[in-house]
Design a protein around this motif. Structure first.
Motif, PDB file in Angstrom:
ATOM      1  N   ARG A  98       0.799  -1.218   0.000  1.00 48.23           N
ATOM      2  CA  ARG A  98       0.000   0.000   0.000  1.00 48.23           C
ATOM      3  C   ARG A  98       0.836   1.274   0.000  1.00 48.23           C
ATOM      4  N   ARG A  99       2.142   1.124   0.225  1.00 51.08           N
ATOM      5  CA  ARG A  99       3.039   2.280   0.261  1.00 51.08           C
ATOM      6  C   ARG A  99       4.308   1.932  -0.506  1.00 51.08           C
ATOM      7  N   LEU A 100       4.847   2.924  -1.185  1.00 51.01           N
ATOM      8  CA  LEU A 100       5.970   2.675  -2.075  1.00 51.01           C
ATOM      9  C   LEU A 100       7.001   3.797  -1.968  1.00 51.01           C
ATOM     10  N   PRO A 101       8.243   3.459  -1.581  1.00 48.56           N
ATOM     11  CA  PRO A 101       9.294   4.479  -1.613  1.00 48.56           C
ATOM     12  C   PRO A 101       9.522   4.947  -3.055  1.00 48.56           C
ATOM     13  N   LEU A 132      -6.040  -1.178  -5.423  1.00 48.49           N
ATOM     14  CA  LEU A 132      -6.602  -1.773  -4.215  1.00 48.49           C
ATOM     15  C   LEU A 132      -7.104  -3.182  -4.476  1.00 48.49           C
ATOM     16  N   ALA A 133      -7.732  -3.376  -5.606  1.00 46.03           N
ATOM     17  CA  ALA A 133      -8.215  -4.730  -5.962  1.00 46.03           C
ATOM     18  C   ALA A 133      -7.050  -5.706  -6.063  1.00 46.03           C
ATOM     19  N   GLY A 134      -5.955  -5.280  -6.673  1.00 49.78           N
ATOM     20  CA  GLY A 134      -4.789  -6.150  -6.790  1.00 49.78           C
ATOM     21  C   GLY A 134      -4.125  -6.418  -5.450  1.00 49.78           C
ATOM     22  N   ILE A 135      -4.047  -5.395  -4.615  1.00 45.80           N
ATOM     23  CA  ILE A 135      -3.433  -5.527  -3.295  1.00 45.80           C
ATOM     24  C   ILE A 135      -4.241  -6.474  -2.427  1.00 45.80           C
ATOM     25  N   SER A 136      -5.545  -6.449  -2.600  1.00 44.01           N
ATOM     26  CA  SER A 136      -6.452  -7.216  -1.741  1.00 44.01           C
ATOM     27  C   SER A 136      -6.605  -8.677  -2.167  1.00 44.01           C
ATOM     28  N   GLN A 137      -6.046  -9.056  -3.292  1.00 45.63           N
ATOM     29  CA  GLN A 137      -6.131 -10.450  -3.738  1.00 45.63           C
ATOM     30  C   GLN A 137      -5.411 -11.356  -2.742  1.00 45.63           C
ATOM     31  N   PRO A 138      -5.983 -12.535  -2.470  1.00 50.57           N
ATOM     32  CA  PRO A 138      -5.309 -13.469  -1.525  1.00 50.57           C
ATOM     33  C   PRO A 138      -4.005 -13.986  -2.098  1.00 50.57           C
TER      34      PRO A 138
END
Length: 138
Positions: A98-101, A132-138
């Motif tokens: 969710r966060r990226l340097p 968000l959809a990609g991050i939330s994938q199991p």
């Protein structure tokens, strides 16, 4: 196309690997950060998130004096400041973060971009939702 440097947060604090979890947590609280880059000898060697503290430290009953290096994530995922917002969102989605340097072309840390940074710009709502959809994938 808008670049990451246009939406990133430039207020970046770096924590040392030998700093205590308490020091890092207080910095996160005081500055309202969910992630801190971990730096040593002018290099990013990891990241520390609020989730790292909860899952790798508190859940394992580690002391608040535990050094950051014991619970940090060692794999650093980052983007260049001149990458597009879409590139950053894609990387977040692919890596489920969710966060990226954000670094410049000299690979110097210049900011951090979060999923929320995309969401505040009306033109990036769809990009934010896709990430968000990609991050939330199991």
């Amino acid at each position: 196309m808008q670049q990451l440097k246009d939406v990133m947060n430039r207020d970046v604090f770096v924590v040392g690997p030998d700093s205590s979890l308490m020091e890092a947590a207080r910095l996160m609280r005081d500055e309202n950060f969910g992630m801190l880059p971990v730096g040593e000898n002018d290099r990013m060697i990891g990241t520390l998130t609020d989730r790292d503290i909860a899952v790798r430290a508190v859940a394992e009953n580690k002391s608040c004096d535990t050094p950051v290096r014991e619970v940090m994530s060692e794999s650093v995922v980052w983007c260049f400041e001149d990458d597009t917002v879409e590139d950053g969102a894609r990387k977040m989605s692919d890596c489920q973060i969710r966060r990226l340097p954000v670094v410049n072309r000299d690979k110097r840390l210049v900011g951090i971009v979060s999923l929320g940074d995309f969401a505040v710009e009306a033109e990036h709502i769809e990009t934010s939702a896709e990430a968000l959809a990609g991050i939330s994938q199991p």
